[in-house]
Design a protein around this motif. Structure first.
Motif: not given
Length: 120
Positions: A81-88, A103-107
């Protein structure tokens, strides 16, 4: 598959029917980009649209990606949570990779293998 989790406004994004790239087939909930035709989204590209159903080979039903919409999506590897990740690779999930994340993860819901967040 990207599914709408919630919205920060009371409006619902309208569906659009956009021209499809020749030879591509799209899955419900797949991240897509659009310039002159809809195409599959690269892992580090911010999608402009989400596929909302099967196309007919000429057009595909989509909804626009807005900053006010939070999505739920399966993850390939558990993100933080709190990081921005890439798409599959198929545009239907997210990874834990943070380099060039869109994509920023909120939870994260480990029990269901899903993460919630928004496109930045």
């Amino acid at each position: 598959m990207f599914k709408v989790k919630d919205r920060q406004n009371s409006c619902v994004e309208p569906f659009e029917f956009l021209p499809a790239k020749s030879g591509e087939v799209y899955a419900l909930g797949e991240a897509l980009t659009y310039t002159d035709k809809v195409t599959k989204c690269a892992a580090t590209a911010k999608p402009t649209h989400i596929c909302m159903g099967p196309g007919d080979g000429n057009v595909v039903p989509v909804m626009p990606v807005l900053a006010t919409t939070r999505f739920e999506v399966p993850y390939d590897a558990k993100p933080t949570a709190g990081t921005a990740v890439t798409l599959g690779t198929a545009g239907l999930s997210v990874t834990a990779t943070t380099t060039s994340g869109v994509f920023t993860i909120t939870d994260v819901d480990e029990a269901n293998g899903t993460a919630c967040g928004y496109f930045r």
